[in-house]
Design a protein around this motif. Sequence first.
Motif, PDB file in Angstrom:
ATOM      1  N   LEU A 198       0.713  27.887  29.224  1.00  0.00           N
ATOM      2  CA  LEU A 198       1.178  26.460  28.952  1.00  0.00           C
ATOM      3  C   LEU A 198      -0.396  25.614  29.560  1.00  0.00           C
ATOM      4  O   LEU A 198      -0.610  24.247  29.010  1.00  0.00           O
ATOM      5  N   LEU A 199      -0.544  25.747  30.817  1.00  0.00           N
ATOM      6  CA  LEU A 199      -2.249  25.396  30.959  1.00  0.00           C
ATOM      7  C   LEU A 199      -3.001  25.559  30.261  1.00  0.00           C
ATOM      8  O   LEU A 199      -4.208  25.153  29.776  1.00  0.00           O
ATOM      9  N   LEU A 200      -3.266  27.042  29.452  1.00  0.00           N
ATOM     10  CA  LEU A 200      -4.670  27.800  28.788  1.00  0.00           C
ATOM     11  C   LEU A 200      -4.499  26.697  27.237  1.00  0.00           C
ATOM     12  O   LEU A 200      -5.236  26.572  27.103  1.00  0.00           O
ATOM     13  N   ILE A 201      -2.675  26.679  26.597  1.00  0.00           N
ATOM     14  CA  ILE A 201      -2.975  25.875  25.553  1.00  0.00           C
ATOM     15  C   ILE A 201      -3.015  24.740  25.369  1.00  0.00           C
ATOM     16  O   ILE A 201      -4.141  23.822  24.507  1.00  0.00           O
ATOM     17  N   VAL A 202      -3.495  23.955  26.616  1.00  0.00           N
ATOM     18  CA  VAL A 202      -3.367  21.966  26.888  1.00  0.00           C
ATOM     19  C   VAL A 202      -4.996  21.937  27.005  1.00  0.00           C
ATOM     20  O   VAL A 202      -5.955  21.336  25.976  1.00  0.00           O
ATOM     21  N   GLY A 203      -5.539  22.984  27.371  1.00  0.00           N
ATOM     22  CA  GLY A 203      -7.453  23.029  28.123  1.00  0.00           C
ATOM     23  C   GLY A 203      -6.901  23.274  25.875  1.00  0.00           C
ATOM     24  O   GLY A 203      -8.441  22.804  26.124  1.00  0.00           O
ATOM     25  N   SER A 204      -6.620  24.289  25.253  1.00  0.00           N
ATOM     26  CA  SER A 204      -7.904  24.246  24.096  1.00  0.00           C
ATOM     27  C   SER A 204      -7.368  23.273  23.369  1.00  0.00           C
ATOM     28  O   SER A 204      -8.002  23.294  22.578  1.00  0.00           O
ATOM     29  N   ARG A 205      -6.451  22.307  23.627  1.00  0.00           N
ATOM     30  CA  ARG A 205      -6.744  20.936  22.755  1.00  0.00           C
ATOM     31  C   ARG A 205      -7.459  19.436  23.094  1.00  0.00           C
ATOM     32  O   ARG A 205      -7.750  18.618  22.868  1.00  0.00           O
ATOM     33  N   PHE A 206      -8.454  20.326  24.353  1.00  0.00           N
ATOM     34  CA  PHE A 206      -9.439  19.388  24.622  1.00  0.00           C
ATOM     35  C   PHE A 206     -10.890  20.309  23.687  1.00  0.00           C
ATOM     36  O   PHE A 206     -12.286  19.548  24.356  1.00  0.00           O
ATOM     37  N   GLY A 207     -10.948  20.855  22.246  1.00  0.00           N
ATOM     38  CA  GLY A 207     -11.906  21.876  21.855  1.00  0.00           C
ATOM     39  C   GLY A 207     -12.029  21.124  20.398  1.00  0.00           C
ATOM     40  O   GLY A 207     -11.172  21.033  20.336  1.00  0.00           O
ATOM     41  N   PRO A 208     -13.156  21.435  19.727  1.00  0.00           N
ATOM     42  CA  PRO A 208     -12.473  20.446  18.244  1.00  0.00           C
ATOM     43  C   PRO A 208     -12.397  21.313  17.717  1.00  0.00           C
ATOM     44  O   PRO A 208     -11.700  21.831  16.769  1.00  0.00           O
ATOM     45  N   SER A 209     -12.405  22.820  18.324  1.00  0.00           N
ATOM     46  CA  SER A 209     -11.674  24.075  16.985  1.00  0.00           C
ATOM     47  C   SER A 209     -10.346  24.386  17.460  1.00  0.00           C
ATOM     48  O   SER A 209      -9.395  23.766  18.188  1.00  0.00           O
ATOM     49  N   ALA A 210      -9.325  24.494  16.163  1.00  0.00           N
ATOM     50  CA  ALA A 210      -7.781  24.310  16.418  1.00  0.00           C
ATOM     51  C   ALA A 210      -7.452  25.659  16.592  1.00  0.00           C
ATOM     52  O   ALA A 210      -7.926  26.799  16.966  1.00  0.00           O
ATOM     53  N   PRO A 211      -6.478  25.260  17.711  1.00  0.00           N
ATOM     54  CA  PRO A 211      -6.112  26.350  19.032  1.00  0.00           C
ATOM     55  C   PRO A 211      -5.255  27.908  17.451  1.00  0.00           C
ATOM     56  O   PRO A 211      -3.976  26.820  16.441  1.00  0.00           O
ATOM     57  N   GLY A 218      -8.976  28.498  27.652  1.00  0.00           N
ATOM     58  CA  GLY A 218      -8.488  27.382  27.145  1.00  0.00           C
ATOM     59  C   GLY A 218      -9.699  26.374  26.304  1.00  0.00           C
ATOM     60  O   GLY A 218      -9.730  26.397  25.012  1.00  0.00           O
ATOM     61  N   ALA A 219      -9.983  25.561  27.193  1.00  0.00           N
ATOM     62  CA  ALA A 219     -11.371  24.195  26.620  1.00  0.00           C
ATOM     63  C   ALA A 219     -12.486  25.181  26.334  1.00  0.00           C
ATOM     64  O   ALA A 219     -12.172  25.119  25.000  1.00  0.00           O
ATOM     65  N   LEU A 220     -12.935  26.349  26.459  1.00  0.00           N
ATOM     66  CA  LEU A 220     -13.677  26.865  25.495  1.00  0.00           C
ATOM     67  C   LEU A 220     -13.651  28.045  24.428  1.00  0.00           C
ATOM     68  O   LEU A 220     -14.333  27.833  23.602  1.00  0.00           O
ATOM     69  N   ALA A 221     -12.473  28.358  24.689  1.00  0.00           N
ATOM     70  CA  ALA A 221     -11.531  29.159  23.445  1.00  0.00           C
ATOM     71  C   ALA A 221     -11.847  28.314  22.351  1.00  0.00           C
ATOM     72  O   ALA A 221     -12.298  28.755  20.851  1.00  0.00           O
ATOM     73  N   ALA A 222     -11.267  27.148  22.848  1.00  0.00           N
ATOM     74  CA  ALA A 222     -11.213  26.232  21.542  1.00  0.00           C
ATOM     75  C   ALA A 222     -12.624  25.095  21.301  1.00  0.00           C
ATOM     76  O   ALA A 222     -13.038  24.638  20.596  1.00  0.00           O
ATOM     77  N   GLU A 223     -14.048  25.828  22.334  1.00  0.00           N
ATOM     78  CA  GLU A 223     -14.855  25.399  21.882  1.00  0.00           C
ATOM     79  C   GLU A 223     -15.577  23.564  22.302  1.00  0.00           C
ATOM     80  O   GLU A 223     -16.432  23.434  21.399  1.00  0.00           O
ATOM     81  N   SER A 224     -15.048  23.505  24.247  1.00  0.00           N
ATOM     82  CA  SER A 224     -15.234  22.468  24.060  1.00  0.00           C
ATOM     83  C   SER A 224     -16.681  21.898  24.337  1.00  0.00           C
ATOM     84  O   SER A 224     -17.452  23.768  24.989  1.00  0.00           O
ATOM     85  N   SER A 225     -17.319  21.509  25.208  1.00  0.00           N
ATOM     86  CA  SER A 225     -18.452  21.289  26.018  1.00  0.00           C
ATOM     87  C   SER A 225     -18.374  22.287  27.645  1.00  0.00           C
ATOM     88  O   SER A 225     -17.217  21.774  28.204  1.00  0.00           O
ATOM     89  N   GLU A 226     -19.176  22.748  28.039  1.00  0.00           N
ATOM     90  CA  GLU A 226     -19.429  22.692  29.306  1.00  0.00           C
ATOM     91  C   GLU A 226     -18.792  21.983  30.723  1.00  0.00           C
ATOM     92  O   GLU A 226     -17.882  22.310  31.337  1.00  0.00           O
ATOM     93  N   GLU A 227     -18.784  21.108  30.346  1.00  0.00           N
ATOM     94  CA  GLU A 227     -18.308  19.859  30.581  1.00  0.00           C
ATOM     95  C   GLU A 227     -17.204  19.182  31.150  1.00  0.00           C
ATOM     96  O   GLU A 227     -16.253  19.027  31.730  1.00  0.00           O
TER      97      GLU A 227
END
Lengths: 149, 326
Positions: B52-65, B188-197
Amino acid sequence: MNNQLITDTFRLLEAEMSPIAGIQLHLSPAECEPLLPALDGNDLQYERKVHLLGLYIILTLAARRHQECIPHHPDLTRNILDGDYLYSLYLQFAIKYRELDLVAYLAPSIKKLQIRRSNGDFAEHNPAAEMSEYLLQERRQRGRASKAI
Amino acid sequence: MKLHEALHIDLNEINREIENLVTRDKDVPKHSQLAQSILELVRSGGKRLRPLLLIVGSRFGPSAPGRRVLQLAAAAEFIHAASLIHDDIIDGAELRRGEAALHMKTGVLSAVHIGNYMSSRVIELLSKYTGDKNRYVHDLSAVATAQLCLGEYQQLAHAYDYSLTIEDYLEKSRNKTALLMATCLRVGALAAESSEEVAGILYRFGEALGMSFQIQDDLLDFTQSADVLGKPAGSDLQHGQVTLPVLFALEDESIAPAIRAIGPSSSPEEITHVLELISGSGALARTEQFSREILFEAERLAKQLSGYPAYSDLLTLLEYFSGRDR
């Protein structure tokens, strides 16, 4: 036998391991030998030989520690943790020294080893043969690439 | 409402993906002991917090999970489940989620290698993510797993060590629990191509959640019945785990000698007596307060991401981890 290479490899591994784990690395020079012909025969830089031998030693010791997990044995906990830590170190070491292609190559056979061992099959496993195949394959690809240029 | 419902995550989809890791492995016969025992373990429950945490992280990137996020989420649960198998052997636990622990069914040596299979299966799957830009995926099976082991070593080294400091305790908890949760959010965030920040803020948020989670878990040893815990109350104390409530209670000179007297051969009556002393000492309230302060820090971190639609998911997680909706 390349004693300098083995000494340098153990020195690097000891530097890479967390002191919290407190693992003593015991693998005799004779046990390192199966990989040496492949390291010497593939035109590799000395540093890379150290990294590859390091990966071989970590894998061999990780599998050995877990093979020694005997119920109620006083070292049971230690053996489980050491094996777990060494397997994660294997990956960390490979990432740091850019050997992830080797990890991908070895992954299916390491997984099959765990399947066999979970079924009680403890036949000897020596990653040297597969690491040698990987290096040979890599050399062939390098040769093809340089011909193409 | 359950956490996955509040986060609008389909738990069945995650569970299918977790099961696929073993059922779609062509090297594993369908009816083998290995396949069956892993399926029994993953079907026995669990909150799937790490996926669940990983999926939430993925919601902070521009790519669709997509499939990658789902697969990484399943991998995170597999890593966690593998660590539980080995933990149960180390702790001598006979039960897991109210059923016989895996090693009680298969034997220790086989269980150790079933856990190894799960870790090596994850490495096999993640190996396909090559190249520098994908290196972060290996944090799940390399960095987080190594830290988990270090936390266990620290716990082992400090069994019945009543001179343990709060800093030692926090470092052990960070390694043992918090860093895998933090890594899940970051991966999760990086998998959705979020920024490192953004991934870094989520990592620190996850670390705080994980610390609070471990502290709350340590409190349960004092506040829950054996039926709820699935193990005897006071089990941590009996096994020499010097947790935060114990450390706070040790500051009370009137009960410290009784706590320090607890050792490997202490009787159940002695354990019960010390549990009562600690529960009546105010140490539990101080522990609760300590956990709340960590969650305040998590809340402060979350606010830095308040411009994202998924910020509300971080608030949901805060609500859950604060125990108000558990």
